[in-house]
Scaffold this motif. Structure first.
Motif: not given
Ligand SMILES: [Zn+2]
Ligand SMILES: [Zn+2]
Length: 317
Positions: A22-24, A177-185, A262-265, A270-273
């Motif tokens: 909850l703190r996050t 990877g990371h937030g992209q579709f499994g099959n690239s166009f 949690l969502i940033r993770k 790069d959360a700092q950027g």
């Protein structure tokens, strides 16, 4: 006795874990930066310029998902959108929102992502444009804020149209990877650009698309390695900043709230950027209160723009 101790310890662990969870989501505003003090760039925006919001669908979320301090109980429809920027030297589409094949594309995402993502397709940008009689030859390129799934889904609906990305984002697409579709166009015409021009409104470099200051892209890496912010200035002085997913909701700027830890993770490379660029935009908004900041997923920001149904003859230059 032994069993009750174990139960007690387990209960305590659950309570601590819940408290941390909850703190996050609790409010934690970033320290207020000083307003931007640099000069304001001059523009020679042509009078024919205009922007149009193309809402392609929504993602059903809650406010807490978008920014720290948001309610876990307040439902929010996150916009999934493209923006048409008309310019006499060639129109641009900023992102695509959902495309015609979003359903098939979505199934290539990891199940862990699909399990908590509930979207609704309204109408793909390409269909909205053609229905309005838009002449595709006017479209010079698609300019991505970044290459996550919900921003590129419509790329295959615009065959042959160049897609402008930064070099780090092109590498990010290649790696997948990371937030992209499994099959690239396949068959997408990516074209890379750099930031050859000098600092702009507090950002380290800039890319002035038509050399008239009307559409200027700046680097804003963090959410993804090659994320950008696109400044669009109309002749009447109306100034937009398309910030992509720097923040998901306007409160990120107005209340100086990042996404919950949690969502940033999950969401940010790069959360700092992301934080540094967020502070730059907050400082700029302090200096330019009239600046219209458009997070890609904030419905209220898109309400600041006309839609194709507000005008007729959008295919005219
Ligand atoms: Zn994103
Ligand atoms: Zn997004």
């Amino acid at each position: 006795m032994h069993v009750s101790k174990v139960l007690l310890a387990s209960a305590a662990t659950v309570v601590v874990a819940l408290a941390l969870f909850l703190r996050t989501f609790s409010a934690a505003p970033l320290p207020k930066p000083s307003p931007y003090v640099g000069s304001l760039p001059s523009t020679r925006s042509p009078k024919e310029m205009a922007v149009f919001a193309l809402l392609t669908g929504v993602n059903h979320r809650v406010a807490a998902y978008g920014y720290r301090g948001g309610s876990l109980l307040e439902r929010r429809e996150f916009s999934m959108a493209a923006t048409l920027v008309k310019h006499p030297q060639g129109d641009l589409l900023i992102d695509t929102g959902f495309g015609r094949n979003i359903e098939g594309q979505f199934h290539t995402m990891p199940w862990t992502f699909r399990a908590w993502t509930f979207y609704k397709l309204w109408e793909p940008a390409a269909d909205q444009l053609w229905a309005a009689g838009y002449d595709q030859r006017s479209l010079r390129a698609i300019l991505l804020t970044h290459a996550h799934w919900d921003h590129v889904s419509g790329l295959p609906d615009f065959p042959g149209v160049p897609v402008w990305v930064t070099s780090p984002e092109r590498q990010f697409i290649k790696k997948g990877g990371h937030g992209q579709f499994g099959n690239s166009f396949t068959g997408i015409r990516y074209e890379e650009y750099g930031f050859e021009a000098g600092p702009y409104l507090g950002f380290s470099g800039s890319h002035d698309i038509y050399g008239d200051g009307s559409i200027v892209v700046v680097p804003a890496s963090g959410h993804t390695p090659g994320s950008v912010i696109i400044f669009v200035t109309l002749q009447n002085g109306t100034r937009y900043a398309f910030v992509g997913d720097l923040v998901w909701q306007l409160e990120g700027i107005t209340q100086r709230e990042e996404r919950p830890w949690l969502i940033r993770k999950f969401a940010d490379s790069d959360a700092q950027g992301t934080r540094e660029n967020l502070l730059r935009m907050i400082a700029l908004k302090e200096r330019l209160p009239e600046l219209i900041i458009v997070p890609a997923h904030d419905m209220r920001a898109f309400a600041e723009m006309p839609t194709l149904s507000d005008v007729s003859g959008t295919n005219r230059q």
